[in-house]
Enzyme design. Structure first.
Site, PDB file in Angstrom:
ATOM      1  N   LYS A  63      43.725  70.048  18.911  1.00 47.68           N
ATOM      2  CA  LYS A  63      42.533  69.194  18.920  1.00 47.68           C
ATOM      3  C   LYS A  63      41.791  69.387  20.233  1.00 47.68           C
ATOM      4  O   LYS A  63      42.341  69.141  21.311  1.00 47.68           O
ATOM      5  CB  LYS A  63      42.934  67.728  18.748  1.00 47.68           C
ATOM      6  CG  LYS A  63      41.755  66.781  18.623  1.00 47.68           C
ATOM      7  CD  LYS A  63      42.210  65.368  18.297  1.00 47.68           C
ATOM      8  CE  LYS A  63      41.029  64.432  18.110  1.00 47.68           C
ATOM      9  NZ  LYS A  63      41.447  63.053  17.773  1.00 47.68           N
ATOM     10  N   ASP A 101      39.578  51.870  14.914  1.00 44.16           N
ATOM     11  CA  ASP A 101      38.893  52.808  14.009  1.00 44.16           C
ATOM     12  C   ASP A 101      39.818  53.128  12.837  1.00 44.16           C
ATOM     13  O   ASP A 101      39.946  54.281  12.414  1.00 44.16           O
ATOM     14  CB  ASP A 101      38.503  54.073  14.759  1.00 44.16           C
ATOM     15  CG  ASP A 101      37.440  54.873  14.013  1.00 44.16           C
ATOM     16  OD1 ASP A 101      36.857  54.330  13.053  1.00 44.16           O
ATOM     17  OD2 ASP A 101      37.191  56.040  14.387  1.00 44.16           O
TER      18      ASP A 101
END
Length: 488
Positions: A121, A226
Protein backbone atom coordinates in the site's frame (compact mmCIF):
# COMPACT_ATOMS: atom_id res chain seq x y z
CA UNK A 1 1.00 8.79 -11.54
CA UNK A 2 1.51 5.29 -12.91
CA UNK A 3 4.16 3.19 -11.18
CA UNK A 4 6.54 1.81 -13.80
CA UNK A 5 8.92 -0.49 -11.96
CA UNK A 6 10.86 -1.43 -15.13
CA UNK A 7 12.71 1.86 -14.81
CA UNK A 8 14.00 0.79 -11.41
CA UNK A 9 16.44 -1.75 -12.81
CA UNK A 10 18.28 0.89 -14.86
CA UNK A 11 18.97 3.30 -11.99
CA UNK A 12 22.54 3.27 -10.64
CA UNK A 13 23.91 3.87 -7.15
CA UNK A 14 24.65 7.49 -8.02
CA UNK A 15 21.02 8.02 -9.01
CA UNK A 16 19.74 6.70 -5.68
CA UNK A 17 22.41 8.71 -3.85
CA UNK A 18 21.19 11.92 -5.46
CA UNK A 19 17.54 10.98 -4.79
CA UNK A 20 18.41 10.43 -1.11
CA UNK A 21 20.23 13.78 -1.05
CA UNK A 22 17.11 15.56 -2.35
CA UNK A 23 15.00 13.74 0.26
CA UNK A 24 17.35 14.84 3.06
CA UNK A 25 17.31 18.40 1.78
CA UNK A 26 13.50 18.45 1.82
CA UNK A 27 13.50 18.20 5.61
CA UNK A 28 13.96 21.97 5.82
CA UNK A 29 13.54 23.06 2.18
CA UNK A 30 10.47 23.02 0.01
CA UNK A 31 12.71 23.30 -3.05
CA UNK A 32 16.23 21.97 -2.48
CA UNK A 33 18.96 24.15 -4.10
CA UNK A 34 21.30 22.47 -6.57
CA UNK A 35 24.37 23.42 -4.51
CA UNK A 36 22.92 21.72 -1.44
CA UNK A 37 22.09 18.56 -3.43
CA UNK A 38 25.66 18.44 -4.73
CA UNK A 39 27.05 18.98 -1.22
CA UNK A 40 24.89 16.25 0.39
CA UNK A 41 25.38 13.70 -2.40
CA UNK A 42 29.15 14.33 -2.60
CA UNK A 43 29.74 11.99 -5.53
CA UNK A 44 33.33 10.86 -5.89
CA UNK A 45 33.77 11.77 -9.53
CA UNK A 46 31.24 14.61 -9.62
CA UNK A 47 28.52 14.71 -12.23
CA UNK A 48 25.66 15.61 -9.92
CA UNK A 49 24.01 17.83 -12.53
CA UNK A 50 24.12 15.03 -15.08
CA UNK A 51 22.40 12.66 -12.63
CA UNK A 52 19.79 15.32 -11.82
CA UNK A 53 19.07 15.71 -15.53
CA UNK A 54 18.60 11.94 -15.89
CA UNK A 55 16.24 11.77 -12.89
CA UNK A 56 14.29 14.73 -14.21
CA UNK A 57 13.84 12.96 -17.52
CA UNK A 58 12.28 9.94 -15.77
CA UNK A 59 10.00 12.25 -13.70
CA UNK A 60 11.52 11.19 -10.40
CA UNK A 61 12.26 14.85 -9.60
CA UNK A 62 10.53 18.14 -10.28
CA UNK A 63 12.54 21.23 -11.25
CA UNK A 64 11.50 24.65 -9.94
CA UNK A 65 13.27 27.92 -10.75
CA UNK A 66 10.63 30.46 -9.67
CA UNK A 67 12.56 31.71 -6.63
CA UNK A 68 15.87 29.90 -7.12
CA UNK A 69 17.17 26.91 -9.05
CA UNK A 70 16.19 23.75 -7.14
CA UNK A 71 14.51 20.33 -7.17
CA UNK A 72 11.95 18.39 -5.14
CA UNK A 73 10.91 14.74 -5.02
CA UNK A 74 7.84 13.49 -6.83
CA UNK A 75 5.69 10.60 -5.61
CA UNK A 76 7.34 8.34 -8.19
CA UNK A 77 10.80 9.13 -6.83
CA UNK A 78 9.55 8.56 -3.28
CA UNK A 79 8.09 5.21 -4.40
CA UNK A 80 11.43 4.14 -5.84
CA UNK A 81 13.27 5.01 -2.62
CA UNK A 82 10.82 2.99 -0.50
CA UNK A 83 10.79 0.00 -2.88
CA UNK A 84 14.60 -0.03 -3.11
CA UNK A 85 14.92 -0.06 0.69
CA UNK A 86 12.38 -2.87 1.15
CA UNK A 87 14.01 -4.96 -1.61
CA UNK A 88 17.40 -4.53 0.07
CA UNK A 89 15.84 -5.75 3.33
CA UNK A 90 14.56 -8.86 1.56
CA UNK A 91 10.89 -8.17 2.26
CA UNK A 92 9.88 -8.82 -1.37
CA UNK A 93 11.59 -9.36 -4.70
CA UNK A 94 9.07 -8.38 -7.39
CA UNK A 95 6.17 -5.98 -7.94
CA UNK A 96 3.02 -7.06 -9.76
CA UNK A 97 -0.22 -5.50 -10.90
CA UNK A 98 -2.28 -2.80 -9.27
CA UNK A 99 -5.23 -4.24 -7.36
CA UNK A 100 -6.76 -1.17 -5.74
CA UNK A 101 -7.06 2.62 -5.98
CA UNK A 102 -8.36 4.97 -3.31
CA UNK A 103 -8.52 8.66 -2.55
CA UNK A 104 -5.48 8.32 -0.27
CA UNK A 105 -3.50 5.33 -1.56
CA UNK A 106 -2.68 2.82 -4.30
CA UNK A 107 -2.38 -0.93 -3.67
CA UNK A 108 -0.12 -3.32 -5.63
CA UNK A 109 0.74 -6.99 -5.49
CA UNK A 110 4.28 -7.94 -4.48
CA UNK A 111 5.90 -11.34 -4.20
CA UNK A 112 8.81 -12.77 -2.24
CA UNK A 113 11.52 -15.01 -3.64
CA UNK A 114 9.61 -18.14 -2.63
CA UNK A 115 6.45 -16.94 -4.42
CA UNK A 116 4.41 -15.68 -1.46
CA UNK A 117 2.10 -12.91 -2.65
CA UNK A 118 1.56 -9.88 -0.40
CA UNK A 119 -0.03 -6.44 -0.71
CA UNK A 120 1.89 -3.17 -0.93
CA UNK A 121 0.00 0.00 0.00
CA UNK A 122 1.49 3.31 -1.17
CA UNK A 123 -0.06 6.32 0.55
CA UNK A 124 -0.57 9.27 -1.82
CA UNK A 125 -2.07 12.17 0.10
CA UNK A 126 -2.68 15.40 -1.78
CA UNK A 127 -4.79 14.18 -4.68
CA UNK A 128 -7.40 16.53 -6.04
CA UNK A 129 -10.20 14.24 -4.83
CA UNK A 130 -9.07 14.50 -1.18
CA UNK A 131 -7.08 17.53 -0.09
CA UNK A 132 -8.92 18.45 3.12
CA UNK A 133 -6.37 16.45 5.11
CA UNK A 134 -5.78 19.19 7.69
CA UNK A 135 -9.44 19.21 8.76
CA UNK A 136 -10.27 15.51 8.20
CA UNK A 137 -7.15 13.89 9.64
CA UNK A 138 -4.93 14.54 12.66
CA UNK A 139 -1.58 13.81 11.04
CA UNK A 140 -0.36 17.38 11.52
CA UNK A 141 -1.26 17.73 15.24
CA UNK A 142 0.49 20.98 16.30
CA UNK A 143 2.32 21.57 13.02
CA UNK A 144 1.32 24.43 10.74
CA UNK A 145 3.41 23.75 7.61
CA UNK A 146 3.63 20.40 5.83
CA UNK A 147 4.39 18.61 2.58
CA UNK A 148 2.28 15.86 1.03
CA UNK A 149 5.17 13.40 1.12
CA UNK A 150 5.64 13.92 4.84
CA UNK A 151 1.92 13.51 5.51
CA UNK A 152 1.90 10.28 3.50
CA UNK A 153 4.76 8.98 5.62
CA UNK A 154 2.89 9.83 8.85
CA UNK A 155 -0.25 8.10 7.56
CA UNK A 156 1.70 4.94 6.72
CA UNK A 157 3.37 4.82 10.14
CA UNK A 158 0.04 5.30 11.89
CA UNK A 159 -1.69 2.58 9.88
CA UNK A 160 1.17 0.13 10.48
CA UNK A 161 1.00 0.75 14.26
CA UNK A 162 -2.79 0.28 14.40
CA UNK A 163 -2.60 -2.89 12.30
CA UNK A 164 0.07 -4.43 14.54
CA UNK A 165 -1.80 -3.65 17.76
CA UNK A 166 -5.17 -4.91 16.50
CA UNK A 167 -3.59 -8.12 15.23
CA UNK A 168 -2.02 -8.77 18.64
CA UNK A 169 -5.43 -8.39 20.33
CA UNK A 170 -7.20 -10.84 18.05
CA UNK A 171 -8.99 -8.55 15.61
CA UNK A 172 -9.50 -9.79 12.01
CA UNK A 173 -7.01 -7.53 10.22
CA UNK A 174 -4.25 -8.19 7.65
CA UNK A 175 -0.86 -9.24 8.94
CA UNK A 176 1.46 -6.19 9.00
CA UNK A 177 4.88 -7.21 7.62
CA UNK A 178 7.01 -4.07 7.24
CA UNK A 179 6.85 -0.33 6.68
CA UNK A 180 9.19 2.19 5.08
CA UNK A 181 8.49 5.85 4.30
CA UNK A 182 4.95 5.95 2.85
CA UNK A 183 4.85 2.23 1.96
CA UNK A 184 3.16 -0.50 4.07
CA UNK A 185 3.61 -4.21 3.32
CA UNK A 186 0.84 -6.52 4.58
CA UNK A 187 -0.53 -9.96 3.89
CA UNK A 188 -2.93 -10.28 0.98
CA UNK A 189 -6.52 -10.93 2.10
CA UNK A 190 -8.09 -13.78 0.14
CA UNK A 191 -11.50 -12.28 -0.32
CA UNK A 192 -13.58 -9.56 -1.98
CA UNK A 193 -14.62 -6.07 -1.03
CA UNK A 194 -17.97 -6.25 0.71
CA UNK A 195 -19.40 -3.72 -1.73
CA UNK A 196 -19.08 -6.29 -4.54
CA UNK A 197 -21.00 -9.01 -2.72
CA UNK A 198 -24.59 -9.47 -3.90
CA UNK A 199 -25.70 -12.53 -1.91
CA UNK A 200 -24.91 -14.07 1.47
CA UNK A 201 -25.89 -17.43 2.90
CA UNK A 202 -26.24 -16.07 6.43
CA UNK A 203 -26.62 -12.27 6.28
CA UNK A 204 -27.80 -12.10 9.91
CA UNK A 205 -24.63 -13.79 11.16
CA UNK A 206 -22.42 -11.51 9.07
CA UNK A 207 -24.34 -8.46 10.27
CA UNK A 208 -23.91 -9.44 13.93
CA UNK A 209 -20.21 -10.09 13.35
CA UNK A 210 -19.64 -6.66 11.78
CA UNK A 211 -21.59 -4.80 14.48
CA UNK A 212 -19.71 -6.83 17.09
CA UNK A 213 -16.41 -5.61 15.62
CA UNK A 214 -17.52 -1.99 15.99
CA UNK A 215 -18.47 -2.60 19.62
CA UNK A 216 -15.23 -4.48 20.38
CA UNK A 217 -13.17 -1.65 18.97
CA UNK A 218 -15.02 0.79 21.22
CA UNK A 219 -14.45 -1.45 24.22
CA UNK A 220 -10.72 -1.33 23.48
CA UNK A 221 -10.82 2.48 23.24
CA UNK A 222 -10.87 2.93 19.44
CA UNK A 223 -13.35 3.99 16.77
CA UNK A 224 -12.74 3.17 13.10
CA UNK A 225 -14.42 6.35 11.70
CA UNK A 226 -14.68 4.86 8.16
CA UNK A 227 -16.33 1.52 8.81
CA UNK A 228 -18.37 0.86 5.67
CA UNK A 229 -18.71 -1.69 2.86
CA UNK A 230 -15.61 -0.36 1.10
CA UNK A 231 -13.29 -1.12 4.05
CA UNK A 232 -14.62 -4.63 4.82
CA UNK A 233 -13.32 -7.74 3.07
CA UNK A 234 -15.24 -11.03 3.04
CA UNK A 235 -14.13 -14.43 1.71
CA UNK A 236 -16.03 -17.45 0.42
CA UNK A 237 -16.57 -18.76 3.97
CA UNK A 238 -18.12 -15.39 4.92
CA UNK A 239 -15.20 -14.52 7.15
CA UNK A 240 -14.91 -10.74 7.69
CA UNK A 241 -11.63 -8.75 7.66
CA UNK A 242 -11.20 -5.03 8.43
CA UNK A 243 -8.87 -2.76 6.43
CA UNK A 244 -7.89 0.93 6.27
CA UNK A 245 -6.91 2.29 9.71
CA UNK A 246 -5.13 5.69 9.51
CA UNK A 247 -8.24 7.69 10.48
CA UNK A 248 -9.00 5.80 13.74
CA UNK A 249 -9.62 7.95 16.82
CA UNK A 250 -9.95 7.40 20.56
CA UNK A 251 -13.24 7.05 22.43
CA UNK A 252 -12.13 10.16 24.35
CA UNK A 253 -12.39 12.26 21.19
CA UNK A 254 -14.91 15.08 21.48
CA UNK A 255 -16.74 13.71 18.40
CA UNK A 256 -16.41 10.05 19.36
CA UNK A 257 -20.14 9.39 19.74
CA UNK A 258 -20.88 10.94 16.35
CA UNK A 259 -18.22 8.78 14.65
CA UNK A 260 -19.47 5.66 16.42
CA UNK A 261 -23.08 6.30 15.42
CA UNK A 262 -22.00 7.02 11.84
CA UNK A 263 -20.14 3.69 11.56
CA UNK A 264 -23.15 1.82 12.94
CA UNK A 265 -25.52 3.68 10.62
CA UNK A 266 -23.38 2.82 7.55
CA UNK A 267 -23.62 -0.89 8.38
CA UNK A 268 -27.38 -0.76 9.01
CA UNK A 269 -28.00 1.21 5.83
CA UNK A 270 -25.97 -1.16 3.62
CA UNK A 271 -27.66 -4.34 4.95
CA UNK A 272 -31.08 -2.74 4.63
CA UNK A 273 -30.53 -1.81 0.98
CA UNK A 274 -28.51 -4.79 -0.23
CA UNK A 275 -30.08 -7.69 1.67
CA UNK A 276 -33.51 -6.21 2.56
CA UNK A 277 -33.03 -6.76 6.28
CA UNK A 278 -35.37 -5.23 8.86
CA UNK A 279 -34.07 -4.19 12.30
CA UNK A 280 -37.24 -3.86 14.33
CA UNK A 281 -36.22 -6.54 16.85
CA UNK A 282 -33.78 -5.44 19.51
CA UNK A 283 -30.75 -7.68 19.81
CA UNK A 284 -29.34 -7.89 23.33
CA UNK A 285 -26.43 -10.15 22.40
CA UNK A 286 -24.22 -8.96 19.54
CA UNK A 287 -21.30 -11.23 18.80
CA UNK A 288 -21.00 -12.33 22.42
CA UNK A 289 -21.01 -8.79 23.87
CA UNK A 290 -23.82 -7.46 26.04
CA UNK A 291 -24.65 -3.93 24.90
CA UNK A 292 -27.77 -1.84 25.41
CA UNK A 293 -29.59 -0.94 22.21
CA UNK A 294 -32.10 1.72 21.28
CA UNK A 295 -35.57 1.22 19.74
CA UNK A 296 -34.14 0.47 16.29
CA UNK A 297 -31.66 -2.12 17.57
CA UNK A 298 -28.55 0.08 17.25
CA UNK A 299 -25.93 -0.23 20.02
CA UNK A 300 -25.60 2.78 22.34
CA UNK A 301 -22.18 4.36 22.68
CA UNK A 302 -22.75 5.41 26.29
CA UNK A 303 -23.52 1.84 27.43
CA UNK A 304 -20.28 0.30 26.12
CA UNK A 305 -18.05 -0.93 28.93
CA UNK A 306 -14.38 -0.02 28.55
CA UNK A 307 -11.97 -2.94 28.60
CA UNK A 308 -8.84 -3.10 30.76
CA UNK A 309 -6.72 -2.76 27.60
CA UNK A 310 -6.51 0.84 26.40
CA UNK A 311 -5.31 0.68 22.81
CA UNK A 312 -5.89 4.40 22.34
CA UNK A 313 -3.32 5.05 25.08
CA UNK A 314 -0.79 2.60 23.62
CA UNK A 315 -1.13 4.05 20.12
CA UNK A 316 -1.73 7.70 21.14
CA UNK A 317 -4.87 7.82 19.02
CA UNK A 318 -6.47 11.12 18.12
CA UNK A 319 -8.47 12.54 21.01
CA UNK A 320 -6.52 10.75 23.76
CA UNK A 321 -5.21 13.60 25.93
CA UNK A 322 -3.00 13.86 29.00
CA UNK A 323 -6.07 14.04 31.25
CA UNK A 324 -7.23 10.70 29.90
CA UNK A 325 -3.79 9.26 30.59
CA UNK A 326 -3.98 10.45 34.20
CA UNK A 327 -7.40 8.82 34.58
CA UNK A 328 -6.02 5.54 33.22
CA UNK A 329 -3.08 5.67 35.61
CA UNK A 330 -5.40 6.36 38.55
CA UNK A 331 -7.58 3.42 37.49
CA UNK A 332 -4.54 1.12 37.37
CA UNK A 333 -3.26 2.41 40.73
CA UNK A 334 -6.73 1.92 42.24
CA UNK A 335 -6.73 -1.72 41.14
CA UNK A 336 -3.33 -2.25 42.70
CA UNK A 337 -4.43 -0.67 45.97
CA UNK A 338 -7.44 -3.00 46.15
CA UNK A 339 -5.14 -5.98 45.81
CA UNK A 340 -3.06 -4.81 48.78
CA UNK A 341 -4.66 -6.24 51.96
CA UNK A 342 -2.10 -5.96 54.79
CA UNK A 343 -2.51 -3.09 57.30
CA UNK A 344 1.15 -3.14 58.29
CA UNK A 345 2.24 -2.26 54.78
CA UNK A 346 -0.31 0.56 54.81
CA UNK A 347 1.06 2.00 58.06
CA UNK A 348 4.58 1.68 56.72
CA UNK A 349 3.59 3.57 53.66
CA UNK A 350 1.99 6.24 55.86
CA UNK A 351 5.13 6.72 57.93
CA UNK A 352 7.19 6.89 54.76
CA UNK A 353 4.90 9.53 53.36
CA UNK A 354 4.96 11.52 56.60
CA UNK A 355 8.77 11.43 56.59
CA UNK A 356 8.80 12.62 53.04
CA UNK A 357 6.34 15.37 53.92
CA UNK A 358 8.48 16.39 56.89
CA UNK A 359 11.59 16.48 54.74
CA UNK A 360 9.73 18.51 52.15
CA UNK A 361 8.53 20.88 54.93
CA UNK A 362 12.11 21.23 56.17
CA UNK A 363 13.27 21.97 52.66
CA UNK A 364 10.51 24.53 52.25
CA UNK A 365 11.43 26.20 55.56
CA UNK A 366 15.11 26.25 54.55
CA UNK A 367 14.16 27.78 51.23
CA UNK A 368 12.02 30.37 53.03
CA UNK A 369 14.83 31.30 55.43
CA UNK A 370 17.28 31.47 52.56
CA UNK A 371 14.94 33.73 50.64
CA UNK A 372 14.39 35.98 53.69
CA UNK A 373 18.15 36.22 54.33
CA UNK A 374 18.77 37.08 50.71
CA UNK A 375 16.03 39.72 50.83
CA UNK A 376 17.56 41.25 53.97
CA UNK A 377 20.97 41.25 52.30
CA UNK A 378 19.48 42.99 49.26
CA UNK A 379 17.82 45.61 51.49
CA UNK A 380 21.07 46.18 53.33
CA UNK A 381 22.86 46.49 50.04
CA UNK A 382 20.41 49.14 48.89
CA UNK A 383 20.79 51.04 52.16
CA UNK A 384 24.57 50.83 51.87
CA UNK A 385 24.35 52.24 48.35
CA UNK A 386 22.31 55.21 49.65
CA UNK A 387 24.82 55.70 52.46
CA UNK A 388 27.70 55.54 50.00
CA UNK A 389 26.09 58.19 47.83
CA UNK A 390 25.56 60.43 50.84
CA UNK A 391 29.09 59.76 52.04
CA UNK A 392 30.54 60.58 48.62
CA UNK A 393 28.71 63.91 48.46
CA UNK A 394 29.84 64.80 52.01
CA UNK A 395 33.41 63.78 51.19
CA UNK A 396 33.30 65.95 48.09
CA UNK A 397 32.19 68.90 50.21
CA UNK A 398 34.94 68.27 52.77
CA UNK A 399 37.53 67.99 50.00
CA UNK A 400 36.44 71.30 48.48
CA UNK A 401 36.62 73.03 51.88
CA UNK A 402 40.03 71.48 52.54
CA UNK A 403 41.35 72.61 49.17
CA UNK A 404 40.14 76.17 49.73
CA UNK A 405 41.77 76.26 53.17
CA UNK A 406 45.01 74.99 51.68
CA UNK A 407 44.89 77.72 49.04
CA UNK A 408 44.41 80.34 51.77
CA UNK A 409 47.21 78.91 53.82
CA UNK A 410 49.43 78.88 50.74
CA UNK A 411 48.63 82.53 50.13
CA UNK A 412 49.22 83.46 53.77
CA UNK A 413 52.25 81.24 54.26
CA UNK A 414 54.82 83.09 52.07
CA UNK A 415 53.85 86.49 53.49
CA UNK A 416 54.32 85.32 57.09
CA UNK A 417 57.84 84.04 56.56
CA UNK A 418 60.66 85.97 58.20
CA UNK A 419 62.75 88.38 56.12
CA UNK A 420 65.96 86.91 57.53
CA UNK A 421 65.91 83.91 55.14
CA UNK A 422 68.35 83.65 52.26
CA UNK A 423 67.47 84.40 48.63
CA UNK A 424 67.95 80.78 47.63
CA UNK A 425 65.44 79.64 50.23
CA UNK A 426 62.88 82.12 48.95
CA UNK A 427 63.26 80.92 45.35
CA UNK A 428 62.84 77.27 46.44
CA UNK A 429 59.74 78.15 48.41
CA UNK A 430 58.25 80.01 45.41
CA UNK A 431 58.82 76.98 43.13
CA UNK A 432 57.26 74.60 45.68
CA UNK A 433 54.28 76.94 46.06
CA UNK A 434 53.76 77.00 42.30
CA UNK A 435 53.87 73.20 42.16
CA UNK A 436 51.39 72.97 45.00
CA UNK A 437 49.10 75.42 43.24
CA UNK A 438 49.12 73.31 40.06
CA UNK A 439 48.37 70.11 41.99
CA UNK A 440 45.59 71.78 43.93
CA UNK A 441 44.01 73.07 40.75
CA UNK A 442 44.04 69.58 39.28
CA UNK A 443 42.47 68.17 42.42
CA UNK A 444 39.85 70.89 42.40
CA UNK A 445 38.94 70.17 38.78
CA UNK A 446 38.65 66.44 39.53
CA UNK A 447 36.49 67.09 42.57
CA UNK A 448 34.21 69.38 40.56
CA UNK A 449 33.86 66.76 37.81
CA UNK A 450 32.95 64.11 40.35
CA UNK A 451 30.38 66.39 41.94
CA UNK A 452 28.82 67.20 38.57
CA UNK A 453 28.64 63.53 37.51
CA UNK A 454 27.15 62.54 40.89
CA UNK A 455 24.54 65.29 40.61
CA UNK A 456 23.62 64.26 37.06
CA UNK A 457 23.35 60.57 37.85
CA UNK A 458 26.78 59.71 36.39
CA UNK A 459 25.65 60.45 32.83
CA UNK A 460 27.90 62.22 30.45
CA UNK A 461 26.58 64.49 27.77
CA UNK A 462 27.89 63.05 24.52
CA UNK A 463 27.66 65.22 21.48
CA UNK A 464 26.08 63.52 18.50
CA UNK A 465 28.30 62.52 15.62
CA UNK A 466 26.13 64.32 13.10
CA UNK A 467 26.91 67.76 14.57
CA UNK A 468 30.30 67.86 12.87
CA UNK A 469 29.20 66.27 9.59
CA UNK A 470 28.74 68.29 6.43
CA UNK A 471 25.22 67.52 5.19
CA UNK A 472 25.88 69.18 1.81
CA UNK A 473 23.38 72.06 2.18
CA UNK A 474 23.93 75.81 1.83
CA UNK A 475 23.58 76.45 5.56
CA UNK A 476 26.28 73.90 6.36
CA UNK A 477 28.67 75.44 3.76
CA UNK A 478 28.09 78.99 5.03
CA UNK A 479 28.62 77.90 8.63
CA UNK A 480 31.82 76.18 7.57
CA UNK A 481 33.09 79.32 5.86
CA UNK A 482 32.18 81.47 8.87
CA UNK A 483 34.02 79.13 11.19
CA UNK A 484 37.13 79.28 8.99
CA UNK A 485 36.97 83.10 8.83
CA UNK A 486 36.58 83.23 12.61
CA UNK A 487 39.64 81.05 13.08
CA UNK A 488 41.72 83.29 10.71
Amino acid sequence: MKLDVNMLRYLSKEDFRVLTAVEMGMRNHEIVPCELVERIASLKHGGTYKVLKNLLKHKLLHHDSSKYDGFRLTYLGYDFLAIKTLVNRGVFASVGRQIGVGKESDIFEVATEDGTVMAMKLHRLGRVSFRAVKSKRDYLKHRSSFSWLYLSRLAALKEFAFMKALEEHGFPVPNAVDCNRHCVIMSLVQGYPFVQVKQLQNPEVVFETIIGLVVRLAEHGLIHCDFNEFNIMIDDDEKVTMIDFPQMVSVSHHNAQMYFDRDVECVFKFFRKRFNMSFQECTDDIDGTEVDTDASGRPCFSSIAKDAVFLDKELAASGFTKKDQEVVEKFIEGGLEKDASSDDEGTGDGTHISEEDASSDDEDSEDATHISVSNEANIKGVDSLHLLDQGQTSNLKHEEEGVENNLRNCEVGPSSKPESQDVSDKEGDDEAANDNDAELEKRLSKVRRRAVTAARGRRKNLASRNTYKDKGGRSSQSSKVQSQLGSW
